[in-house]
Design a protein around this motif. Structure first.
Motif, PDB file in Angstrom:
ATOM      1  N   LYS A 134      31.994  31.501 -37.006  1.00 49.76           N
ATOM      2  CA  LYS A 134      31.409  32.843 -36.923  1.00 49.76           C
ATOM      3  C   LYS A 134      30.069  32.963 -37.650  1.00 49.76           C
ATOM      4  CE  LYS A 134      34.711  34.914 -34.566  1.00 49.76           C
ATOM      5  NZ  LYS A 134      35.564  33.755 -34.278  1.00 49.76           N
ATOM      6  N   SER A 135      29.729  31.976 -38.458  1.00 48.33           N
ATOM      7  CA  SER A 135      28.463  32.027 -39.184  1.00 48.33           C
ATOM      8  C   SER A 135      27.803  30.657 -39.148  1.00 48.33           C
ATOM      9  CB  SER A 135      28.681  32.449 -40.638  1.00 48.33           C
ATOM     10  OG  SER A 135      29.339  31.415 -41.359  1.00 48.33           O
ATOM     11  N   ALA A 136      26.495  30.638 -39.381  1.00 50.05           N
ATOM     12  CA  ALA A 136      25.769  29.372 -39.412  1.00 50.05           C
ATOM     13  C   ALA A 136      26.281  28.487 -40.542  1.00 50.05           C
ATOM     14  CB  ALA A 136      24.274  29.649 -39.582  1.00 50.05           C
ATOM     15  N   GLN A 137      26.544  29.102 -41.700  1.00 49.33           N
ATOM     16  CA  GLN A 137      27.034  28.335 -42.849  1.00 49.33           C
ATOM     17  C   GLN A 137      28.386  27.686 -42.532  1.00 49.33           C
ATOM     18  OE1 GLN A 137      28.133  30.653 -46.300  1.00 49.33           O
ATOM     19  NE2 GLN A 137      27.759  28.938 -47.699  1.00 49.33           N
ATOM     20  N   GLU A 138      29.275  28.445 -41.916  1.00 51.67           N
ATOM     21  CA  GLU A 138      30.588  27.902 -41.573  1.00 51.67           C
ATOM     22  C   GLU A 138      30.464  26.748 -40.591  1.00 51.67           C
ATOM     23  OE1 GLU A 138      34.720  29.168 -39.264  1.00 51.67           O
ATOM     24  OE2 GLU A 138      33.202  30.708 -39.651  1.00 51.67           O
ATOM     25  N   LYS A 139      29.613  26.898 -39.574  1.00 51.09           N
ATOM     26  CA  LYS A 139      29.454  25.830 -38.587  1.00 51.09           C
ATOM     27  C   LYS A 139      28.933  24.555 -39.243  1.00 51.09           C
ATOM     28  CE  LYS A 139      27.876  26.799 -34.479  1.00 51.09           C
ATOM     29  NZ  LYS A 139      29.017  26.442 -33.588  1.00 51.09           N
ATOM     30  N   CYS A 140      27.904  24.705 -40.059  1.00 50.65           N
ATOM     31  CA  CYS A 140      27.328  23.535 -40.720  1.00 50.65           C
ATOM     32  C   CYS A 140      28.348  22.838 -41.612  1.00 50.65           C
ATOM     33  CB  CYS A 140      26.099  23.943 -41.525  1.00 50.65           C
ATOM     34  SG  CYS A 140      24.695  24.487 -40.501  1.00 50.65           S
ATOM     35  N   GLN A 141      29.117  23.628 -42.358  1.00 51.83           N
ATOM     36  CA  GLN A 141      30.122  23.044 -43.247  1.00 51.83           C
ATOM     37  C   GLN A 141      31.205  22.320 -42.460  1.00 51.83           C
ATOM     38  OE1 GLN A 141      31.327  26.488 -45.536  1.00 51.83           O
ATOM     39  NE2 GLN A 141      29.817  26.092 -47.151  1.00 51.83           N
ATOM     40  N   ARG A 142      31.638  22.904 -41.350  1.00 51.52           N
ATOM     41  CA  ARG A 142      32.683  22.283 -40.541  1.00 51.52           C
ATOM     42  C   ARG A 142      32.205  20.954 -39.947  1.00 51.52           C
ATOM     43  NH1 ARG A 142      37.256  25.230 -39.294  1.00 51.52           N
ATOM     44  NH2 ARG A 142      37.242  27.434 -39.892  1.00 51.52           N
ATOM     45  N   VAL A 143      30.964  20.943 -39.465  1.00 48.76           N
ATOM     46  CA  VAL A 143      30.422  19.705 -38.897  1.00 48.76           C
ATOM     47  C   VAL A 143      30.311  18.627 -39.964  1.00 48.76           C
ATOM     48  CG1 VAL A 143      28.369  18.647 -37.864  1.00 48.76           C
ATOM     49  CG2 VAL A 143      29.198  20.847 -37.005  1.00 48.76           C
ATOM     50  N   GLN A 144      29.814  18.992 -41.129  1.00 49.74           N
ATOM     51  CA  GLN A 144      29.672  18.018 -42.204  1.00 49.74           C
ATOM     52  C   GLN A 144      31.027  17.469 -42.640  1.00 49.74           C
ATOM     53  OE1 GLN A 144      27.458  20.671 -44.760  1.00 49.74           O
ATOM     54  NE2 GLN A 144      25.509  19.677 -44.326  1.00 49.74           N
ATOM     55  N   GLU A 145      32.046  18.321 -42.633  1.00 48.65           N
ATOM     56  CA  GLU A 145      33.392  17.886 -43.013  1.00 48.65           C
ATOM     57  C   GLU A 145      33.966  16.919 -41.982  1.00 48.65           C
ATOM     58  OE1 GLU A 145      36.638  17.847 -45.674  1.00 48.65           O
ATOM     59  OE2 GLU A 145      34.632  18.708 -45.892  1.00 48.65           O
ATOM     60  N   ILE A 158      16.606  26.329 -31.716  1.00 50.80           N
ATOM     61  CA  ILE A 158      16.814  25.155 -30.860  1.00 50.80           C
ATOM     62  C   ILE A 158      17.711  24.150 -31.573  1.00 50.80           C
ATOM     63  CG2 ILE A 158      15.674  23.154 -29.829  1.00 50.80           C
ATOM     64  CD1 ILE A 158      13.268  25.032 -29.271  1.00 50.80           C
ATOM     65  N   GLU A 159      17.435  23.912 -32.842  1.00 48.10           N
ATOM     66  CA  GLU A 159      18.227  22.934 -33.598  1.00 48.10           C
ATOM     67  C   GLU A 159      19.654  23.429 -33.807  1.00 48.10           C
ATOM     68  OE1 GLU A 159      17.090  19.881 -34.252  1.00 48.10           O
ATOM     69  OE2 GLU A 159      15.232  20.487 -33.272  1.00 48.10           O
ATOM     70  N   PHE A 160      19.823  24.741 -34.049  1.00 47.05           N
ATOM     71  CA  PHE A 160      21.176  25.284 -34.216  1.00 47.05           C
ATOM     72  C   PHE A 160      21.943  25.186 -32.900  1.00 47.05           C
ATOM     73  CE2 PHE A 160      24.381  28.670 -34.674  1.00 47.05           C
ATOM     74  CZ  PHE A 160      24.931  28.308 -35.893  1.00 47.05           C
ATOM     75  N   SER A 161      21.285  25.503 -31.788  1.00 44.03           N
ATOM     76  CA  SER A 161      21.927  25.372 -30.475  1.00 44.03           C
ATOM     77  C   SER A 161      22.285  23.916 -30.201  1.00 44.03           C
ATOM     78  CB  SER A 161      20.988  25.900 -29.384  1.00 44.03           C
ATOM     79  OG  SER A 161      20.708  27.272 -29.547  1.00 44.03           O
ATOM     80  N   ALA A 162      21.444  22.994 -30.669  1.00 43.68           N
ATOM     81  CA  ALA A 162      21.687  21.568 -30.437  1.00 43.68           C
ATOM     82  C   ALA A 162      22.935  21.074 -31.154  1.00 43.68           C
ATOM     83  CB  ALA A 162      20.468  20.752 -30.872  1.00 43.68           C
ATOM     84  N   ILE A 163      23.325  21.755 -32.237  1.00 42.81           N
ATOM     85  CA  ILE A 163      24.598  21.398 -32.890  1.00 42.81           C
ATOM     86  C   ILE A 163      25.729  21.573 -31.885  1.00 42.81           C
ATOM     87  CG2 ILE A 163      26.199  21.934 -34.764  1.00 42.81           C
ATOM     88  CD1 ILE A 163      23.790  23.122 -36.315  1.00 42.81           C
ATOM     89  N   ASP A 164      25.733  22.710 -31.193  1.00 45.44           N
ATOM     90  CA  ASP A 164      26.775  22.967 -30.201  1.00 45.44           C
ATOM     91  C   ASP A 164      26.681  22.017 -29.020  1.00 45.44           C
ATOM     92  OD1 ASP A 164      28.000  24.969 -31.609  1.00 45.44           O
ATOM     93  OD2 ASP A 164      27.116  26.624 -30.480  1.00 45.44           O
ATOM     94  N   LEU A 165      25.469  21.666 -28.603  1.00 43.81           N
ATOM     95  CA  LEU A 165      25.317  20.730 -27.483  1.00 43.81           C
ATOM     96  C   LEU A 165      26.019  19.412 -27.801  1.00 43.81           C
ATOM     97  CD1 LEU A 165      21.545  21.163 -26.466  1.00 43.81           C
ATOM     98  CD2 LEU A 165      23.538  22.340 -25.548  1.00 43.81           C
ATOM     99  N   ALA A 166      25.827  18.936 -29.026  1.00 48.50           N
ATOM    100  CA  ALA A 166      26.450  17.667 -29.422  1.00 48.50           C
ATOM    101  C   ALA A 166      27.959  17.819 -29.606  1.00 48.50           C
ATOM    102  CB  ALA A 166      25.806  17.151 -30.709  1.00 48.50           C
ATOM    103  N   LEU A 167      28.369  18.912 -30.253  1.00 46.50           N
ATOM    104  CA  LEU A 167      29.804  19.139 -30.457  1.00 46.50           C
ATOM    105  C   LEU A 167      30.541  19.228 -29.120  1.00 46.50           C
ATOM    106  CD1 LEU A 167      29.842  21.823 -33.305  1.00 46.50           C
ATOM    107  CD2 LEU A 167      30.521  19.423 -33.506  1.00 46.50           C
ATOM    108  N   ASP A 168      29.981  19.979 -28.195  1.00 48.93           N
ATOM    109  CA  ASP A 168      30.654  20.169 -26.913  1.00 48.93           C
ATOM    110  C   ASP A 168      30.669  18.891 -26.095  1.00 48.93           C
ATOM    111  OD1 ASP A 168      31.888  22.295 -25.107  1.00 48.93           O
ATOM    112  OD2 ASP A 168      30.409  21.370 -23.777  1.00 48.93           O
ATOM    113  N   CYS A 169      29.642  18.061 -26.258  1.00 51.23           N
ATOM    114  CA  CYS A 169      29.614  16.769 -25.563  1.00 51.23           C
ATOM    115  C   CYS A 169      30.788  15.904 -26.028  1.00 51.23           C
ATOM    116  CB  CYS A 169      28.291  16.062 -25.846  1.00 51.23           C
ATOM    117  SG  CYS A 169      27.741  14.987 -24.515  1.00 51.23           S
ATOM    118  N   ALA A 170      31.173  16.077 -27.288  1.00 53.72           N
ATOM    119  CA  ALA A 170      32.341  15.358 -27.807  1.00 53.72           C
ATOM    120  C   ALA A 170      33.641  16.056 -27.413  1.00 53.72           C
ATOM    121  CB  ALA A 170      32.247  15.246 -29.334  1.00 53.72           C
TER     122      ALA A 170
END
Length: 279
Positions: free
Chosen positions: A17-28, A85-97
């Motif tokens: 729900k937030s940029a901080q949460e997304k970044c933390q989840r990806v890093q984890e 663009i970079e924030f959207s690209a996080i989702d592009l990579a996540l969804d590709c997986a």
């Protein structure tokens, strides 16, 4: 450490729900990748993009671009558009997986590595935004990348359209942005140039991964080598791919370094991929 379900974790990151949460989840996920298992689970549909919770979504032409880098507001517009663009690209990579199953574990490793590098890019840009008194979410954003991702559910098409299409555009636009920043006198000039250099180096790696998996999938689908350049361009045409105005020319050196063939570059230059000017 107990094994965890990879696709469940990725879906949670996609729906943060937030940029901080997304970044933390990806890093984890990236930090503990070796402990994840490829579970047999249902592929759930994507809902609302994370940025819709704190950004106003506007038509692409209404997104402030920061054409000039004179005032802090100009700089904030430019930083915000790149950060989006970079924030959207996080989702592009996540969804590709997330969306494509039954592939070697290294496939998922590659796209999660891309996701965590997109997090790194986003956080660097967000820090620059904060340094001049702004934050991600202060300006309107578009959904072009998210919509393209959601509407492309065939693996070969996804690899062609996203890492080898839209992400490869970043290789072309980066020198244009660097020239714009270099000609400015804004106080964040040097820091932004350093971030743009980091992004270019990483994006070459990301597009290289797209090239590797495009060819691996072509091998699996028995598409011969001599048919692949035309197959690639036809996929882009099918999804109405177009270059933005900033693509005055292809970054031939970076694209060749990332694995594009000379035939593909010739086809890209000869095909009708001029900007469609979305409203």
């Amino acid at each position: 450490m107990e094994s965890k379900a990879l696709f469940e974790a990725i879906f949670s990151a996609l729906n943060a729900k937030s940029a901080q949460e997304k970044c933390q989840r990806v890093q984890e996920i990236w930090k503990n990748f070796q402990h994840f298992t490829l579970e047999n689970s249902t592929i759930l549909p994507l809902g609302t993009p994370t940025f819709a919770h704190f950004c106003q979504i506007v038509p692409p032409k209404k997104v402030p671009q920061g054409k000039y880098l004179k005032t802090d507001l100009n700089a904030a517009h430019l930083l915000h558009s790149i950060a989006h663009i970079e924030f959207s690209a996080i989702d592009l990579a996540l969804d590709c997986a997330y969306r494509f199953r039954g592939l070697p574990k290294h496939y998922y490793y590659d796209w999660l590595e891309v996701a965590q590098e997109e997090v790194k890019h986003f956080l660097a840009l967000e820090n620059l935004l904060h340094s001049i008194g702004f934050k991600y979410g202060d300006f309107g954003v578009h959904t072009l990348l998210f919509d393209s991702m959601r509407n492309c559910n065939t693996l070969l098409d996804r690899i062609a359209l996203i890492p080898r299409g839209m992400e490869a555009v970043g290789l072309d636009v980066n020198p244009f942005l660097c020239a714009k920043v270099s000609n400015s006198t804004h106080r964040i000039k040097d820091e932004l140039l350093s971030v743009l250099e980091m992004i270019l180096n990483d994006e070459i790696s990301h597009v290289t991964k797209g090239n590797i998996w495009f060819n691996a999938i072509c091998d699996r689908e028995k598409i011969p080598q001599n048919a692949r350049p035309r197959t690639y361009v036809e996929i882009l045409k099918h999804y109405n791919f177009s270059f933005p105005k900033a693509n005055a020319r292809l970054n031939t050196q970076a694209r060749l370094q990332a694995g594009f063939t000379k035939e593909e570059l010739t086809l890209l230059q000869n095909a009708a991929f001029a900007s469609k000017n979305p409203k």
